[in-house]
Design a protein around this motif. Sequence first.
Motif, short mmCIF file in Angstrom:
data_model
loop_
_atom_site.label_atom_id
_atom_site.label_comp_id
_atom_site.label_asym_id
_atom_site.label_seq_id
_atom_site.Cartn_x
_atom_site.Cartn_y
_atom_site.Cartn_z
N THR A 204 6.70 4.38 -7.20
CA THR A 204 5.26 4.61 -6.99
C THR A 204 4.47 3.34 -7.29
N LEU A 205 4.82 2.66 -8.40
CA LEU A 205 4.12 1.42 -8.76
C LEU A 205 4.38 0.33 -7.71
N ALA A 206 5.60 0.32 -7.15
CA ALA A 206 5.93 -0.69 -6.13
C ALA A 206 5.16 -0.42 -4.83
N VAL A 207 5.12 0.87 -4.44
CA VAL A 207 4.42 1.23 -3.19
C VAL A 207 2.94 0.88 -3.29
N MET A 208 2.37 1.08 -4.50
CA MET A 208 0.94 0.82 -4.70
C MET A 208 0.54 -0.63 -4.37
N GLN A 209 1.48 -1.55 -4.53
CA GLN A 209 1.17 -2.96 -4.26
C GLN A 209 1.01 -3.21 -2.75
N ARG A 210 1.58 -2.32 -1.93
CA ARG A 210 1.53 -2.45 -0.46
C ARG A 210 1.86 -3.87 -0.01
N ALA A 211 2.96 -4.40 -0.53
CA ALA A 211 3.24 -5.81 -0.29
C ALA A 211 4.61 -6.08 0.31
N THR A 212 5.50 -5.09 0.30
CA THR A 212 6.84 -5.32 0.84
C THR A 212 7.41 -4.02 1.40
N PRO A 213 8.15 -4.08 2.53
CA PRO A 213 8.76 -2.87 3.09
C PRO A 213 9.84 -2.28 2.20
N ARG A 214 10.29 -3.09 1.21
CA ARG A 214 11.35 -2.61 0.33
C ARG A 214 10.92 -1.32 -0.41
N ALA A 215 9.62 -1.25 -0.77
CA ALA A 215 9.15 -0.10 -1.56
C ALA A 215 9.28 1.22 -0.77
N PRO A 216 8.70 1.34 0.46
CA PRO A 216 8.89 2.61 1.19
C PRO A 216 10.35 2.86 1.60
N ILE A 217 11.12 1.79 1.85
CA ILE A 217 12.55 1.98 2.18
C ILE A 217 13.25 2.66 1.00
N LEU A 218 12.95 2.15 -0.21
CA LEU A 218 13.57 2.68 -1.43
C LEU A 218 13.07 4.10 -1.72
N ALA A 219 11.79 4.34 -1.42
CA ALA A 219 11.22 5.68 -1.63
C ALA A 219 12.00 6.69 -0.79
N GLY A 220 12.32 6.32 0.45
CA GLY A 220 13.10 7.19 1.34
C GLY A 220 14.50 7.42 0.79
N ARG A 221 15.12 6.35 0.28
CA ARG A 221 16.50 6.48 -0.25
C ARG A 221 16.53 7.39 -1.47
N SER A 222 15.53 7.23 -2.33
CA SER A 222 15.48 8.07 -3.53
C SER A 222 15.31 9.54 -3.12
N ALA A 223 14.41 9.79 -2.16
CA ALA A 223 14.18 11.16 -1.69
C ALA A 223 15.47 11.73 -1.10
N ALA A 224 16.17 10.95 -0.26
CA ALA A 224 17.41 11.42 0.37
C ALA A 224 18.47 11.75 -0.68
N LEU A 225 18.59 10.89 -1.69
CA LEU A 225 19.59 11.11 -2.74
C LEU A 225 19.29 12.37 -3.54
#
Length: 388
Positions: A204-225
Amino acid sequence: MNFEFWHLIVLPALFAAGWLCRGFDAKQRAGGAELPQTYSRGVSLLLSGESDKAIDAFVEAVKLDPQQIELHHVLGNLFRARGDFERAIRLHRHIYNRAELNDAERTAALRELAEDYIQAGLFDRAEAAFRRLSEVPSEHLAALHRLLEIYVTEHEWQAAVDTAERLEAKAGENHSAEIAHFHCEKAEIAMKRKDFEAADAEITLAVMQRATPRAPILAGRSAALQGNLEGAVRWWREVAQDYPEHSSLIIGELADAVYKLGDAAGAENLLRDTIARSDSVDAFEAALSRIAAWDGAEAATTAARQMLQRQPSLSAFSALMELKLKAAPDDADLKLLSGLLKRHARRLARYQCRHCGFLASNFAWHCLGCGAWDSFPPRRLEESKRGS
Ligand SMILES: [Zn+2]
């Protein structure tokens, strides 16, 4: 390296000039006329590239006049430049501990000592020295930058976040992308130990920065897991929309999630659309392996041919040959050709840092060559060359 070399020559030269300007009274010094001569010899040896002999001359000069702090610094920096960290540290520590130093001189000695520690890989000591330096107002920002480098090297991600935030507040610098990556690093560590609560807090803290696609990619992976496939699909569709270049990194996982949610046709459309439109080798390989698994080798071969006609590439041709070999495993010529193509395709299929040219066989968010973040375009070398 060049900077260090010129620094080493300029420093003694400036010192020599200052010496002459001050009207150095050699007679009143213990070394008499010998000291300036020894010192000049050291400088000229340094200029002619004979650093070992220069060191001998400076050691002699230091013995003739042990009070000269600048001389000690010159010698210490020479030791450090040639990798003799033990002697550099001993010398700079000796200067730092001298009782008669004023504040500026002691700070300069601490700065050099901290530099010795960092170059010697003694990060704990370097951290302590830069922390002390950061309390001196004139050194504050430079010390924070060095501390940030140490925390990243040592993977101390929370300390890295705190330091980057201090730099943002005090120097008005923008570190949002780095801060997002530091949170992502923490999230990945938490995900490995299956602590999804901690992982999601960091994401959540990473996504808030809105600075790298890594954050939403990781958010998806965490949700899938965590079994939340709808959530994963939402995040990855957002990646495809906001960062189309990076969609090649998640297209396979996205298709898998859509397929598992019962929409086999939707998943296949996604893959066929990728093959029809994307020119990314990664997206192509992710799509092809799934088409082969879901629809069989025949369908995959047709898709590979389609990709080759539209966008000829060694990787696509290699993939096609592999599919053909699967259908005819006893064909010796095909086996040879397939092996040869695979070797060449793999040699070209690497990612390259756009800052320093470092090559990586796997996609990375952080360059081991230059330390930059987000510096690898999500494209294989083969594709980049084709595009240029
Ligand atoms: Zn790099």
